[in-house]
Design a protein around this motif. Structure first.
Motif, short mmCIF file in Angstrom:
data_model
loop_
_atom_site.label_atom_id
_atom_site.label_comp_id
_atom_site.label_asym_id
_atom_site.label_seq_id
_atom_site.Cartn_x
_atom_site.Cartn_y
_atom_site.Cartn_z
N THR A 55 0.83 -1.20 0.00
CA THR A 55 0.00 0.00 0.00
C THR A 55 0.87 1.26 0.00
O THR A 55 0.52 2.26 -0.64
CB THR A 55 -0.93 0.01 1.22
N ALA B 125 -8.90 -8.05 1.63
CA ALA B 125 -8.64 -6.91 2.51
C ALA B 125 -7.51 -6.05 1.95
O ALA B 125 -7.59 -4.81 1.96
CB ALA B 125 -8.28 -7.41 3.91
N GLU C 187 -8.70 -4.10 -1.12
CA GLU C 187 -9.48 -2.92 -0.75
C GLU C 187 -8.57 -1.75 -0.39
O GLU C 187 -8.82 -0.60 -0.78
CB GLU C 187 -10.40 -3.25 0.42
N GLU C 188 -7.49 -2.03 0.36
CA GLU C 188 -6.55 -0.97 0.73
C GLU C 188 -5.86 -0.39 -0.49
O GLU C 188 -5.65 0.82 -0.58
CB GLU C 188 -5.51 -1.52 1.71
N GLU D 131 -8.20 1.84 -2.40
CA GLU D 131 -8.36 3.12 -1.70
C GLU D 131 -7.41 4.18 -2.26
O GLU D 131 -7.74 5.36 -2.32
CB GLU D 131 -8.10 2.95 -0.20
N LEU E 130 -16.33 -5.33 -1.46
CA LEU E 130 -15.67 -4.06 -1.69
C LEU E 130 -16.66 -2.90 -1.74
O LEU E 130 -16.27 -1.74 -1.73
CB LEU E 130 -14.86 -4.10 -3.00
N TRP E 131 -17.96 -3.22 -1.82
CA TRP E 131 -18.98 -2.17 -1.92
C TRP E 131 -19.19 -1.43 -0.60
O TRP E 131 -19.94 -0.47 -0.55
CB TRP E 131 -20.30 -2.76 -2.41
N ASN E 132 -18.53 -1.85 0.44
CA ASN E 132 -18.61 -1.12 1.70
C ASN E 132 -17.71 0.11 1.71
O ASN E 132 -17.77 0.93 2.62
CB ASN E 132 -18.22 -2.03 2.87
N ASN E 133 -16.84 0.20 0.70
CA ASN E 133 -15.87 1.29 0.64
C ASN E 133 -16.34 2.38 -0.32
O ASN E 133 -16.57 2.12 -1.50
CB ASN E 133 -14.51 0.72 0.19
N GLU E 134 -16.50 3.59 0.18
CA GLU E 134 -17.04 4.68 -0.64
C GLU E 134 -16.16 5.00 -1.83
O GLU E 134 -16.66 5.29 -2.93
CB GLU E 134 -17.21 5.94 0.23
N HIS E 135 -14.84 4.98 -1.64
CA HIS E 135 -13.93 5.29 -2.76
C HIS E 135 -14.04 4.25 -3.86
O HIS E 135 -14.08 4.58 -5.05
CB HIS E 135 -12.48 5.36 -2.25
N VAL E 136 -14.13 2.98 -3.45
CA VAL E 136 -14.28 1.90 -4.44
C VAL E 136 -15.60 2.06 -5.18
O VAL E 136 -15.68 1.88 -6.41
CB VAL E 136 -14.19 0.53 -3.76
#
Length: 480
Positions: A322, A356, A359-360, A363, A388-394
């Motif tokens: 990351t 996980a 997702e990072e 981001e 991954l739909w829990n992440n607003e940027h994604v």
């Protein structure tokens, strides 16, 4: 971490009686005992040889590395009890006491001599830490010799070698505690105090803390004692920060350890600690990033996802990966494709770790880089990409590329809603489906129409196939 280590191992010792010291010794005949001074190597017992010792560590005192005869070691005066002019000489004599080696597997053997050595090490650490006197160059050389004699040693066989089982899961292995740690800790503390001391001149110290010494420290990261690896991590990080001349060599040597781990052994105790050091190093990389660093990412870090034991060090690895993407967002496509290359197919726990990490990485990904890898990414992990739909940027990246993404995952969404056994996944799928519907009604209806047509065609084909088999069965029955 630095402050944490500073607090360890500082016990006040009683004032010893001043007495002369006799440096007589008796060499040991045990193969598992101390290492001869002419063969000081850092080497796992079954993992190949180590480089030869540096030339400055060849001329040790005659007593160095030997086991003393009982009663021949006596306490020396404390530093505060002698004049300042005599402290350098006393420092050297204390170093010589600490060169003696003992068998710590036998707790009842030479207890008095071991305690004298321990107290002497405590006094040396306190002397360096207090900054009460700058150490002469000759004493610096002797101190590094003493430290080398104590810590640069053969590591005991790994636990899987003792058990005779190569398939033993490293996560299930019992933690190893070195019986000599009460003394080793103080030796490491002394080295740490020397490295971080403002009185330590790097131009002088680099003569003794050279490439050979650093390489042997790196070999010790394979120790199964976690306490030792923690000290090594802190010390190597401090060496990297203070000795700029060693930086390229340290990075290259860590790179070689990773290569050996990935492509040869798949067993190493200190991968996580080495990655922690790298996380800090990567954070300090200047921009634009050198090609050397990008190659390190592609050739060493990304392939570290391959070994079966990745779960042990995945947290540190994910942080390093990351860091690269946050430093240079253009590397996101390289990282995502690398993750997909090593994506686990049959290991659910490993797949959760990868998701996980993905997702990072997403981001820190820009829209252009996401577009380059979106098709391959969602083709490979269509169903599991729901998380991954829990992440607003994604979600914002997906919304920009919905015309490509929705046709890929629509079938997975519908099948999850119809038949997925897990209630949490079922609920998440409903939310994702609703989200796409709100994003673009026209696109959603078109995907639904195409899905319905495919399902109808599939049912028709299945009916025709069933009808054909029935005819064949009827024809075969008539021939009987």
């Amino acid at each position: 971490m630095f402050n944490k280590i500073m607090k360890r191992g500082h016990r006040k010792v009683p004032k010893p009686d001043g007495a002369a010291v006799d440096y007589s010794y008796a060499p040991t005949g045990r193969s598992s005992g101390p290492v001869s001074t002419s063969n000081v190597v850092v080497n796992h017992a079954s993992r190949g040889g180590a480089p030869p010792v540096s030339s400055q560590f060849q001329q040790l005192p005659a007593t160095a590395g030997m086991v003393p005869l009982p009663g021949t070691i006596e306490n020396l005066p404390m530093f505060r009890d002698v004049p300042v002019t005599e402290r350098q000489s006393l420092f050297l004599r204390k170093l010589q006491i600490c060169c003696f080696q003992f068998d710590f597997s036998d707790t009842l053997k030479m207890v008095r001599e071991k305690e004298i050595k321990r107290q002497t090490l405590v006094e040396l650490v306190e002397f360096i830490q207090s900054g009460s006197g700058k150490i002469s160059e000759s004493n610096q050389a002797e101190m590094i010799r003493m430290i080398s004699l104590n810590i640069l040693r053969c590591l005991p066989p790994a636990s899987h070698e003792n058990s005779g089982s190569e398939n033993l899961d490293p996560e299930e292995e019992e933690s190893y505690l070195d019986p000599s740690w009460p003394h080793l800790q103080l030796v490491y503390e002394l080295l740490l105090r020397y490295v971080v001391s403002s009185d330590t001149d790097t131009k002088v110290a680099k003569r003794y803390i050279d490439h050979s010494f650093v390489l042997k420290l790196l070999d010790l990261f394979d120790s199964e004692d976690m306490r030792e690896r923690e000290y090594l991590k802190t010390i190597l990080h401090r060496i990297y920060g203070k000795f700029m001349v060693h930086r390229p060599f340290i990075r290259k040597s860590i790179n070689n350890i990773f290569f050996r781990f990935i492509y040869e052994t798949e067993r190493h105790s200190g991968i996580g600690e080495l990655l922690e050091i790298l996380g800090s190093i990567i954070n300090g990389f200047a921009l634009p990033m050198k090609e050397e660093h990008k190659l390190f990412l592609v050739r060493a870090l990304i392939p570290l996802h391959k070994p079966k034991t990745v779960a042990i060090y995945h947290q540190q690895l994910s942080y390093c990966i990351t860091q690269f993407v946050e430093k240079d967002y253009k590397l996101a496509d390289t990282v995502i494709r690398g993750l997909l290359k090593y994506w686990p197919v049959t290991n659910c726990q490993k797949e959760v770790l990868f998701l996980a990490e993905l997702e990072e990485v997403l981001e820190a990904t820009q829209a252009a880089e996401f577009q380059q890898s979106a098709l391959k990414l969602l083709n490979q992990v269509a169903e599991r990409a729901l998380f991954l739909w829990n992440n607003e940027h994604v979600v914002s990246l997906i919304a920009q590329n919905r015309k490509v993404i929705l046709p890929i995952i629509f079938e997975a969404l519908e099948k999850n809603i119809q038949s997925h056994w897990n209630q949490a996944v079922h609920g998440l799928t409903v939310n994702v489906r609703k989200m796409f519907l709100e994003m673009d009604v026209e696109l959603f209806e078109e995907c639904q129409r195409q899905y319905t047509e495919r399902e109808a065609n599939a049912r028709e084909l299945e009916e025709q196939r069933e009808l054909t088999w029935q005819r064949l069965a009827a024809a075969a029955a008539q021939e009987r």
